[in-house]
Design a protein around this motif. Sequence first.
Motif, short mmCIF file in Angstrom:
data_model
loop_
_atom_site.label_atom_id
_atom_site.label_comp_id
_atom_site.label_asym_id
_atom_site.label_seq_id
_atom_site.Cartn_x
_atom_site.Cartn_y
_atom_site.Cartn_z
N ASN A 61 -8.42 -8.22 -0.71
CA ASN A 61 -7.37 -7.62 -0.51
C ASN A 61 -6.48 -8.55 -0.28
O ASN A 61 -5.24 -8.30 -0.48
N HIS A 64 -5.29 -8.20 -3.76
CA HIS A 64 -4.86 -7.02 -4.34
C HIS A 64 -3.38 -6.61 -4.03
O HIS A 64 -1.96 -6.55 -4.73
N GLY A 127 -0.32 2.60 -1.49
CA GLY A 127 -1.35 2.91 -0.98
C GLY A 127 -1.97 2.17 -0.42
O GLY A 127 -3.09 2.40 -0.18
N SER A 155 -7.27 -0.92 3.55
CA SER A 155 -7.92 -0.37 2.27
C SER A 155 -6.70 -0.16 1.18
O SER A 155 -5.32 0.25 1.22
N SER A 157 -5.36 2.62 -2.31
CA SER A 157 -5.67 3.18 -3.08
C SER A 157 -4.93 2.89 -4.29
O SER A 157 -3.51 2.40 -4.03
N HIS A 158 -5.17 3.35 -5.37
CA HIS A 158 -4.01 3.22 -6.83
C HIS A 158 -2.87 5.00 -6.60
O HIS A 158 -2.37 3.75 -6.82
N LEU A 161 0.26 7.11 -0.50
CA LEU A 161 -1.44 7.71 1.03
C LEU A 161 -0.45 9.12 1.88
O LEU A 161 0.83 9.25 1.42
N LYS A 165 -3.03 9.90 6.53
CA LYS A 165 -2.88 8.43 7.26
C LYS A 165 -1.44 8.06 7.01
O LYS A 165 -2.12 7.25 7.80
#
Length: 218
Positions: A61, A64, A127, A155, A157-158, A161, A165
Amino acid sequence: MRNLSLQEFNKLSQSSTILAEDEYGKKVLELTDHSIIKLFRVKRFISQATIYSPARRFAKNAKHLQRLNIPTISLIDLYNIKSIKRTAVHYQQLEGITVREYLYSKPVEDKFLAQLGQFIAHLHDKGIFFRSAHFGNIIVTPEKQFGLIDISDMSISHFSLGYFKRIRNLKHIFRLPEDIQLIQNNDIIEKNYLAHCGINNKKFQQDFLRTCQKLKQS
Ligand SMILES: Nc1ncnc2c1ncn2[C@@H]1O[C@H](COP(=O)(O)OP(=O)(O)O)[C@@H](O)[C@H]1O
Ligand SMILES: [Mg+2]
């Protein structure tokens, strides 16, 4: 992930300060060079326990977040300390204080809460679903930027949200009564969230505000 003997771990953490502990023992240590070691209990006996450890998720994480230009800790190393059934992340601190400490230290500033709302909207638009998003895990840097610590439960994501969420994450943000008390019942965070997030849907906006209100009252 590097295997550390108990002796090596003790040497590394000699004269450290305990920043957090729980009923199972020490959790977060600040070393004499100001770097931090965060320990995670290994709950499984199988060898996979270290492959799926929160320490690895923490490290992933962090990478990222750096890629997304969101301030966070800088990873130094990952350890497996079998003798005490712990994995660990060793990292360089993100300089600053937590939002909770900031709010404790002075009267509430509308501008600060507005920036916090904007930051949370930015996370969601990127995301990022941060399950530990309370005020003790968001840092205010000396440059008045926001950043994240305690990042094992997240989490990314590409895609930005979706409605569900975003609203669910509010339950994590407004979870602790001590945090809610600090913002003194105003709605600047959520108003600025809505003004800056990439969603312009009346129904979503109403649900969002209503959920915030409910969470802050309970
Ligand atoms: N990178 C960091 N920068 C500054 N303070 C930190 C950092 N990491 C941890 N801390 C301090 O240690 C405390 C506990 O760390 P955290 O990772 O949030 O553990 P916990 O699981 O106990 O919440 C934080 O609330 C903060 O005061
Ligand atoms: Mg924390």
